[in-house]
Enzyme design. Sequence first.
Site, PDB file in Angstrom:
ATOM      1  N   ASP A 238     106.379   8.778 142.950  1.00  0.00           N
ATOM      2  CA  ASP A 238     105.395   9.861 143.055  1.00  0.00           C
ATOM      3  C   ASP A 238     105.675  10.749 144.267  1.00  0.00           C
ATOM      4  O   ASP A 238     106.365  10.346 145.205  1.00  0.00           O
ATOM      5  CB  ASP A 238     103.983   9.278 143.212  1.00  0.00           C
ATOM      6  CG  ASP A 238     103.351   8.913 141.872  1.00  0.00           C
ATOM      7  OD1 ASP A 238     104.017   9.066 140.830  1.00  0.00           O
ATOM      8  OD2 ASP A 238     102.181   8.480 141.870  1.00  0.00           O
ATOM      9  N   ASP A 239     105.068  11.929 144.245  1.00  0.00           N
ATOM     10  CA  ASP A 239     105.069  12.860 145.386  1.00  0.00           C
ATOM     11  C   ASP A 239     106.439  13.463 145.684  1.00  0.00           C
ATOM     12  O   ASP A 239     106.719  13.854 146.818  1.00  0.00           O
ATOM     13  CB  ASP A 239     104.509  12.203 146.669  1.00  0.00           C
ATOM     14  CG  ASP A 239     103.148  11.556 146.461  1.00  0.00           C
ATOM     15  OD1 ASP A 239     102.449  11.932 145.501  1.00  0.00           O
ATOM     16  OD2 ASP A 239     102.777  10.680 147.264  1.00  0.00           O
TER      17      ASP A 239
ATOM     18  N   HIS B 211      97.683  13.450 141.108  1.00  0.00           N
ATOM     19  CA  HIS B 211      97.796  13.031 142.498  1.00  0.00           C
ATOM     20  C   HIS B 211      96.446  12.446 142.926  1.00  0.00           C
ATOM     21  O   HIS B 211      95.394  13.031 142.669  1.00  0.00           O
ATOM     22  CB  HIS B 211      98.157  14.257 143.350  1.00  0.00           C
ATOM     23  CG  HIS B 211      98.410  13.970 144.794  1.00  0.00           C
ATOM     24  ND1 HIS B 211      99.215  12.938 145.230  1.00  0.00           N
ATOM     25  CD2 HIS B 211      97.978  14.607 145.926  1.00  0.00           C
ATOM     26  CE1 HIS B 211      99.272  12.947 146.555  1.00  0.00           C
ATOM     27  NE2 HIS B 211      98.527  13.946 146.998  1.00  0.00           N
TER      28      HIS B 211
END
Length: 303
Positions: free
Chosen positions: A13-14, A134
């Site tokens: 993620d991210d 998110h």
Amino acid sequence: LRMLQVKLIVTGDDFGYCPRRNQGIVDCFLAGAISNVSLLVNGSAAADAAKLARRHNIPIGLHANLSEGSPVCEVLKTNSSLLNQDGFFHGKMGFRTALSKGLLNMSEVKQELKAQVELFHELTGHLPPHMDGHQHVHVLPEVRHVFAEVLEEYGIQYTRVPIEPGLHNCDWIPPSLMDFYLGVEKDSFNTVDVFTKHGIRWPDIYIGLSTMGRSMSVSSIRSAIDSAILELTAKAPQSRTVTIELMVHPGYPSVPPVGGCGEGPDDFSQSWERLHELQTLIKPELQSHYKSRNIQLCSFKDL
């Protein structure tokens, strides 16, 4: 478990948060430790991340962000219910508070989500095969409906539903964090029908809350996978293929002021925990465990 084929999507993620996050995620992918990434299009290094994904052929989806940094939709950057008095998104908990007080305009949520899909398309040259939220904003009340509509409109087939088997038995998770996770779980249960109605799919098993940051180890990943598979096959003994998404956050720690989504990097991003995840995920004993269990790493387009 021998005859079972397990398809494991390990999602970093991210992606796009900062150059050091990008580097860590790419290193993990090249080591065969992750098989998929989720891009923050409002991240300060998003364009660079998209280039890296293209260069290394990394399967990439969208990490929709309504809680950290700045919106990408021009109209919403100045005057919108999604912004706090400093002109940024409300934050992980602030977003939830504003939502529960009825302060968020859902048409603006939809506008921003669509703008993020469009920007993703611009950066990568394709629509995202999967899209999640998110800080798990996509399963929140009201937001879940809008999120599902956007996925259906763009024909995005896959998402993430963060209901983690065995979460309640994880006594190493601090109580404040556990409260947040149980909230995410409750919201996720209430989202299942909405996503199903819109024809959206997700893997059989989600793992990632119990193995985040300092909680990650080879044995925590191994036992989370093994017990989740056991639980699932007990419920549906005839299944031959099981799909799992393991959510991870590897990277080299951010060094301010570089990074973030407009307001600089947060504490988790600057901490040693990102590096700890990276170092754990690339361990050979984890890779050999996958082999011994007939676990094949893949991405959403391989499901």
